[in-house]
Design a protein around this motif. Structure first.
Motif, PDB file in Angstrom:
ATOM      1  N   LEU A  33     -14.638   1.014   9.071  1.00 48.74           N
ATOM      2  CA  LEU A  33     -13.461   1.837   9.317  1.00 48.74           C
ATOM      3  C   LEU A  33     -12.259   0.929   9.480  1.00 48.74           C
ATOM      4  N   SER A  34     -11.216   1.208   8.745  1.00 54.43           N
ATOM      5  CA  SER A  34      -9.960   0.484   8.856  1.00 54.43           C
ATOM      6  C   SER A  34      -8.916   1.302   8.121  1.00 54.43           C
ATOM      7  N   ILE A  56       0.558  -1.242  13.190  1.00 55.04           N
ATOM      8  CA  ILE A  56       0.024  -2.160  12.195  1.00 55.04           C
ATOM      9  C   ILE A  56      -1.452  -2.377  12.501  1.00 55.04           C
ATOM     10  N   CYS A  57      -2.278  -2.177  11.503  1.00 52.67           N
ATOM     11  CA  CYS A  57      -3.725  -2.290  11.651  1.00 52.67           C
ATOM     12  C   CYS A  57      -4.139  -3.769  11.628  1.00 52.67           C
ATOM     13  N   GLN A  58      -4.674  -4.263  12.735  1.00 48.20           N
ATOM     14  CA  GLN A  58      -5.088  -5.663  12.841  1.00 48.20           C
ATOM     15  C   GLN A  58      -6.597  -5.826  12.885  1.00 48.20           C
ATOM     16  N   ASP A  59      -7.320  -4.720  12.976  1.00 44.64           N
ATOM     17  CA  ASP A  59      -8.764  -4.785  13.169  1.00 44.64           C
ATOM     18  C   ASP A  59      -9.501  -3.921  12.158  1.00 44.64           C
ATOM     19  N   ALA A  60     -10.767  -4.250  12.007  1.00 42.14           N
ATOM     20  CA  ALA A  60     -11.688  -3.401  11.257  1.00 42.14           C
ATOM     21  C   ALA A  60     -12.818  -3.059  12.222  1.00 42.14           C
ATOM     22  N   TYR A  61     -13.458  -1.949  11.993  1.00 39.63           N
ATOM     23  CA  TYR A  61     -14.508  -1.471  12.883  1.00 39.63           C
ATOM     24  C   TYR A  61     -15.763  -1.154  12.086  1.00 39.63           C
ATOM     25  N   ILE A  88     -13.288   1.682   1.568  1.00 34.94           N
ATOM     26  CA  ILE A  88     -12.245   2.270   2.420  1.00 34.94           C
ATOM     27  C   ILE A  88     -11.030   2.648   1.572  1.00 34.94           C
ATOM     28  N   ILE A  89     -10.606   1.738   0.727  1.00 31.96           N
ATOM     29  CA  ILE A  89      -9.417   1.988  -0.100  1.00 31.96           C
ATOM     30  C   ILE A  89      -9.654   3.182  -1.026  1.00 31.96           C
ATOM     31  N   SER A  90     -10.815   3.220  -1.674  1.00 29.89           N
ATOM     32  CA  SER A  90     -11.076   4.304  -2.617  1.00 29.89           C
ATOM     33  C   SER A  90     -11.292   5.655  -1.946  1.00 29.89           C
ATOM     34  N   SER A 110     -11.622  -8.639  14.509  1.00 33.95           N
ATOM     35  CA  SER A 110     -10.210  -8.878  14.220  1.00 33.95           C
ATOM     36  C   SER A 110     -10.031  -9.408  12.808  1.00 33.95           C
ATOM     37  N   ARG A 111      -8.870  -9.196  12.274  1.00 43.60           N
ATOM     38  CA  ARG A 111      -8.523  -9.678  10.941  1.00 43.60           C
ATOM     39  C   ARG A 111      -8.731 -11.193  10.845  1.00 43.60           C
ATOM     40  N   THR A 112      -8.289 -11.927  11.855  1.00 43.86           N
ATOM     41  CA  THR A 112      -8.421 -13.386  11.874  1.00 43.86           C
ATOM     42  C   THR A 112      -9.882 -13.802  11.806  1.00 43.86           C
TER      43      THR A 112
END
Length: 147
Positions: free
Chosen positions: A86-87, A49-54, A138-140, A113-115
């Motif tokens: 990046l995520s 589960i992805c909890q972070d973005a970079y 990122i989504i696209s 972090s997501r939080t």
């Protein structure tokens, strides 16, 4: 305003008024972790589960889909000069990832972090807008896995 070198690239990417906001920058420094990666390292594996973005300070990364047969399919690229955030789509859904993120070369990332991202977004609407645009990119740029 003097900033640590590791934040310089991210601050240059942010809206100028945020980058000059000393309180915001101080908070950003406190929540950002520098992550060094070697060529071949994985930031995310299938099923996690992805909890972070970079934010990529340096490096080149690929998004991979691994089929049930073990075949790898590259679905996207991110680098320090193009798509620096990046995520994974699972960051939003909190579902196990169907993709992997792998370093093609040694690099340096800033981990948020997501939080922390959600907290900053609530208190700084300009950051929320900036980050939503980064995530839409990122989504696209990352298609869904084949059915």
């Amino acid at each position: 305003m003097e900033t640590d070198g590791y934040l310089a690239k991210l601050l240059a990417d942010l809206p100028e008024s945020l980058a000059r906001d000393e309180v915001f920058v101080s908070e950003l420094k406190n929540i950002t972790t520098v992550v060094a990666v070697d060529k071949g390292d994985y930031l995310l594996r299938t099923g996690e589960i992805c909890q972070d973005a970079y934010f990529i300070n340096k490096g080149l990364f690929i998004n991979l889909y691994v089929s049930e047969k073990g075949d790898e399919c590259v679905t996207g690229f991110s680098s320090d000069y193009q798509y620096p955030f990046l995520s994974a789509i699972g960051y939003f859904t909190q579902a196990p990832s169907e993709f992997e993120i792998k370093a093609l070369e040694a690099g340096e990332l800033l981990r948020l972090s997501r939080t922390h991202i959600e907290d900053l977004s609530l208190r700084y609407p300009l950051f929320a807008s900036y980050y939503q645009n980064a995530m839409l990119t990122i989504i696209s740029s990352n298609p869904q896995p084949p059915s």
